[in-house]
Scaffold this active site. Structure first.
Site, mmCIF file in Angstrom:
data_model
loop_
_atom_site.group_PDB
_atom_site.id
_atom_site.type_symbol
_atom_site.label_atom_id
_atom_site.label_comp_id
_atom_site.label_asym_id
_atom_site.label_seq_id
_atom_site.Cartn_x
_atom_site.Cartn_y
_atom_site.Cartn_z
ATOM 1 N N THR A 39 12.178 -6.417 -0.596
ATOM 2 C CA THR A 39 13.010 -7.609 -0.388
ATOM 3 C C THR A 39 12.688 -8.249 0.942
ATOM 4 O OG1 THR A 39 14.830 -6.391 0.678
ATOM 5 C CG2 THR A 39 14.946 -6.666 -1.732
ATOM 6 N N ASN A 41 14.264 -10.053 3.943
ATOM 7 C CA ASN A 41 15.596 -10.188 4.528
ATOM 8 C C ASN A 41 15.693 -11.518 5.274
ATOM 9 O OD1 ASN A 41 15.114 -7.354 3.930
ATOM 10 N ND2 ASN A 41 17.043 -6.985 4.988
ATOM 11 N N GLU A 116 19.189 -10.536 1.008
ATOM 12 C CA GLU A 116 17.839 -10.048 0.707
ATOM 13 C C GLU A 116 17.327 -10.702 -0.553
ATOM 14 O OE1 GLU A 116 17.290 -5.760 0.687
ATOM 15 O OE2 GLU A 116 19.370 -5.617 1.316
HETATM 16 N N1 RBF Z 1 22.576 -2.563 -3.359
HETATM 17 C C1 RBF Z 1 23.732 -1.973 -3.742
HETATM 18 O O1 RBF Z 1 24.227 -1.117 -3.045
HETATM 19 N N2 RBF Z 1 24.379 -2.343 -4.889
HETATM 20 C C2 RBF Z 1 23.875 -3.292 -5.734
HETATM 21 O O2 RBF Z 1 24.488 -3.583 -6.756
HETATM 22 C C3 RBF Z 1 22.629 -3.911 -5.374
HETATM 23 N N3 RBF Z 1 22.057 -4.836 -6.189
HETATM 24 C C4 RBF Z 1 20.876 -5.422 -5.815
HETATM 25 C C5 RBF Z 1 20.287 -6.380 -6.636
HETATM 26 C C6 RBF Z 1 19.098 -6.998 -6.302
HETATM 27 C C7 RBF Z 1 18.475 -8.008 -7.213
HETATM 28 C C8 RBF Z 1 18.446 -6.633 -5.079
HETATM 29 C C9 RBF Z 1 17.165 -7.286 -4.674
HETATM 30 C C10 RBF Z 1 19.025 -5.691 -4.255
HETATM 31 C C11 RBF Z 1 20.230 -5.068 -4.594
HETATM 32 N N4 RBF Z 1 20.837 -4.104 -3.776
HETATM 33 C C12 RBF Z 1 22.011 -3.507 -4.142
HETATM 34 C C13 RBF Z 1 20.330 -3.887 -2.411
HETATM 35 C C14 RBF Z 1 19.404 -2.729 -2.235
HETATM 36 O O3 RBF Z 1 20.186 -1.588 -1.986
HETATM 37 C C15 RBF Z 1 18.523 -3.078 -1.027
HETATM 38 O O4 RBF Z 1 17.643 -4.122 -1.400
HETATM 39 C C16 RBF Z 1 17.728 -1.942 -0.491
HETATM 40 O O5 RBF Z 1 18.576 -0.938 -0.015
HETATM 41 C C17 RBF Z 1 16.815 -2.383 0.659
HETATM 42 O O6 RBF Z 1 17.540 -2.864 1.739
HETATM 43 MG MG MG Z 2 14.095 -5.900 2.745
#
Ligand code: RBF
Ligand code: MG
Length: 179
Positions: A39, A41, A116
């Site tokens: 991702t 940021n 992100e």
């Molecule tokens: N993190 C969560 O804790 N819960 C989520 O429901 C969640 N959904 C995400 C959906 C998408 C499309 C993306 C790109 C990230 C999501 N994340 C979620 C964040 C994810 O934990 C994070 O991108 C990584 O930890 C890297 O920082």
């Molecule tokens: Mg990132």
């Protein structure tokens, strides 16, 4: 809470589109390394802050910044090379679909709100420090907590599929040309 169904509207509904440009910072390094879902940021702007925390779909475009490359350190000491997008070329500079997370990453218990963007494209190189111009087009679901990393990855992959389906609709496709 379990994942609610996503309803894709037949028109672009307020407050969307939300168009922003932000410089890409380094995050925790978890997206690529731990989840296999990198991702970019971006800053949590006042416009993003008005939205409910959650997962969104939209369009984005990378804009290289004319700046000198430099190494920066993550909180954990890991070095990150900022090339400001100097390696981006050809179709990497076009508009791509994105799935975006705005919030607290409950699975990781973050203490800072983050925004992100997962760009739906495979890139040859990193682009830390480039600008990202993006348009948030619609809402997918709230942020959820998970008992396993695999369950989080599975839901993100579903978000990516929903994003592709949504953006294939005429009203969203038309907007792509404007970004
Ligand atoms: N993190 C969560 O804790 N819960 C989520 O429901 C969640 N959904 C995400 C959906 C998408 C499309 C993306 C790109 C990230 C999501 N994340 C979620 C964040 C994810 O934990 C994070 O991108 C990584 O930890 C890297 O920082
Ligand atoms: Mg990132």
């Amino acid at each position: 809470m379990s994942r609610p169904d996503t309803v894709i509207p037949d028109d672009i509904l307020a407050p969307f589109p939300i168009v922003q440009t932000g410089t890409i910072a380094s995050g925790f390094g978890r997206g690529s390394a731990e989840l296999g879902i990198p991702t970019a940021n971006v800053p949590v702007t006042p416009e993003l802050n008005q939205l409910d925390t959650g997962i969104y779909y939209g369009w984005c475009r990378l804009l290289p910044r004319n700046e000198i490359c430099a190494d920066k350190q993550r909180a954990d000491g890991q070095k990150v090379h900022f090339n400001h997008g100097a390696k981006l070329a050809g179709d990497e500079l076009t508009v791509f679909p994105m799935a975006m997370s705005i919030g607290w990453n409950p699975f990781y218990d973050n203490t800072q709100k983050t925004a992100e963007v997962h760009i739906i494209h495979e890139f040859g190189d990193n682009f830390y420090g480039a600008d990202l111009r993006y348009a948030v087009m619609g809402h997918i679901r709230p942020e959820l907590n998970y008992t396993t990393k695999e369950a989080l990855i599975a839901d993100i992959n579903l978000d990516i599929e929903i994003t592709k389906q949504a953006l294939a609709k005429k009203h969203y496709k038309e907007f792509k040309e404007q970004l």
